[in-house]
Write an enzyme that holds these catalytic residues in place. Structure first.
Site, short mmCIF file in Angstrom:
data_model
loop_
_atom_site.label_atom_id
_atom_site.label_comp_id
_atom_site.label_asym_id
_atom_site.label_seq_id
_atom_site.Cartn_x
_atom_site.Cartn_y
_atom_site.Cartn_z
N SER B 38 38.37 41.51 43.72
CA SER B 38 39.19 40.40 44.19
C SER B 38 39.20 39.31 43.11
O SER B 38 38.17 39.04 42.51
CB SER B 38 38.60 39.85 45.49
OG SER B 38 39.35 38.78 45.97
N SER B 40 40.60 39.57 40.24
CA SER B 40 40.65 40.14 38.89
C SER B 40 42.01 39.91 38.25
O SER B 40 42.14 39.95 37.01
CB SER B 40 40.34 41.65 38.93
OG SER B 40 41.27 42.33 39.75
N GLY B 41 43.03 39.68 39.06
CA GLY B 41 44.37 39.44 38.52
C GLY B 41 45.33 40.60 38.78
O GLY B 41 46.43 40.61 38.23
N LYS B 42 44.94 41.54 39.61
CA LYS B 42 45.77 42.72 39.89
C LYS B 42 47.20 42.34 40.33
O LYS B 42 48.17 42.85 39.78
CB LYS B 42 45.16 43.55 41.02
CG LYS B 42 43.81 44.17 40.73
CD LYS B 42 43.31 45.01 41.90
CE LYS B 42 43.11 44.24 43.19
NZ LYS B 42 42.11 43.17 43.15
N SER B 43 47.29 41.47 41.30
CA SER B 43 48.60 41.14 41.86
C SER B 43 49.48 40.40 40.85
O SER B 43 50.68 40.67 40.75
CB SER B 43 48.46 40.28 43.11
OG SER B 43 47.86 41.04 44.14
N THR B 44 48.88 39.50 40.12
CA THR B 44 49.65 38.75 39.11
C THR B 44 50.19 39.70 38.05
O THR B 44 51.38 39.64 37.69
CB THR B 44 48.74 37.69 38.44
OG1 THR B 44 48.15 36.88 39.46
CG2 THR B 44 49.52 36.82 37.48
N ASP B 66 50.02 42.28 51.32
CA ASP B 66 51.02 41.60 52.14
C ASP B 66 51.91 42.57 52.90
O ASP B 66 52.18 42.39 54.08
CB ASP B 66 51.91 40.69 51.27
CG ASP B 66 51.15 39.47 50.80
OD1 ASP B 66 50.11 39.15 51.42
OD2 ASP B 66 51.59 38.84 49.82
N ILE B 128 42.01 46.35 45.91
CA ILE B 128 40.68 46.43 45.31
C ILE B 128 40.28 47.90 45.16
O ILE B 128 39.80 48.31 44.13
CB ILE B 128 39.64 45.68 46.18
CG1 ILE B 128 40.00 44.17 46.26
CG2 ILE B 128 38.23 45.85 45.61
CD1 ILE B 128 39.17 43.38 47.26
N SER B 129 40.51 48.68 46.20
CA SER B 129 40.18 50.12 46.23
C SER B 129 38.86 50.40 45.52
O SER B 129 38.83 51.02 44.45
CB SER B 129 41.33 50.96 45.64
OG SER B 129 41.81 50.47 44.42
#
Lengths: 222, 222
Positions: B38, B40-44, B66, B128-129
């Protein structure tokens, strides 16, 4: 956040919008939900519709028993065998054919169709989906105009006569329990956008009827 | 079955193939699976990658918390409130954050990503998986080359320092149980196709790194 990359393009802080995806594809995302008895011709019509859409350079995708019951909606046995789930976990999440399981089956399919619709794709689903409540829940989860219900109407007598997989015969013999039309109800749609009369329309004519609806409704342009 | 319609086109008995969809879109379907702590910047990174792909006229779709946790993978509470499920049914199918629930969460997301991949779309998932076994099960369900694992590598210290939603703080205070990195493990990928070092790469650079991989791998043409 706005930044410039070497290519001098500015990336914004947020998602690509549905509208941008629709512009790219030159079409509107929609769920075409086919419902009807087993052997009504849903899958045949869906396949032809998909081909007609491809011919018009439209991006469609079919969800049906083949890619859903062996994937997202595996039963308990497959969850154990293919995913290595423990028996209890497999029983919890696996889907059979009880009313509860059918409800969850349709809900998950509806959620996936919704994602494809949001992606700008024309999602075509072909499942018996016998319960009005379950279909209406999918309709409610989508925006107005995004759910096009197609009732593939066939008489039980005709469906039983066709019986391409011998399922009606098995159900009549009591070898299949809870079979729609025999010992489980099929609830006809009350307000389907499209009703196909399979006693008079060929699968091609049925697919053309749906295609005409999509064209007229403005789904095939942005 | 082969038939001629008024438009003189012959429709065959079968599905539109994946190859035909890929030809239409001029790209190959693939699942870009981002994994990491969480914050880490994955979504961005996923959002920027999606924009870069759109700019190249490629059809991508993001699956994230979402549109999944409030849709396909609703928890028991939402299944009761939004779907009208009975309590027992909602508890059975609803997903929380236990190891079993996380496993099923990732399995369902993987199945949906697989459908998008089959549809010819570039599916980008950002979850996150945390468990290797769950990610590897998704990899196994796809063909070789269809699963591109992106490890968004960040130290726990950095993630905790960012903490944009205050989740790490809550987890440290014991208000959130089973939080990845704090009281639940994150298992690093052992053979990720792409490793992003977020200590040195900006989100734009990270997205460009993934884009370059996709270009070089031939995913952006047919």
């Amino acid at each position: 956040m706005k930044t410039n990359t070497a290519s001098n393009i500015t990336w914004h802080d947020g998602s690509v919008t549905r509208d941008e995806r629709q512009q790219l594809l030159n079409q509107k995302g929609v769920t075409v939900w086919m419902t009807g008895l087993s052997a009504s011709g849903k899958s045949t019509i869906a396949c032809i519709l998909e081909q007609m859409l491809l011919h018009k350079k439209k991006h469609a995708y079919r969800l049906d028993g083949d890619n859903v019951r062996f994937g997202l909606n595996k039963d308990a046995k497959l969850l154990q065998e293919k995913q290595g789930y423990e028996e209890a976990t497999a029983k919890r999440f696996g889907l059979g054919f009880s009313a509860d399981d059918r409800m969850e089956n349709i809900r998950r399919i509806g959620e996936v169709a919704k994602l494809f619709t949001d992606a700008g794709v024309i999602a075509i689903t072909s499942f018996i989906s016998p319960y009005r409540r379950d279909r209406d829940a999918v309709r409610k989860s989508l925006a107005a105009g995004e759910f096009v219900e197609v009732y593939v109407n066939v008489s039980l007598a005709t469906a039983e006569q066709r019986d391409p997989k011998g399922l009606y015969k098995k159900a009549r013999a009591g070898q299949l329990k809870g079979f729609t039309g025999i010992d489980d109800p099929y609830e006809e749609p009350l307000n389907a956008e499209i009703v196909i009369d399979t006693e008079t329309a060929s699968p091609e004519q049925a697919a053309e009827q749906i295609l005409a609806y999509l064209e007229k409704g403005g789904y095939l342009t942005v």
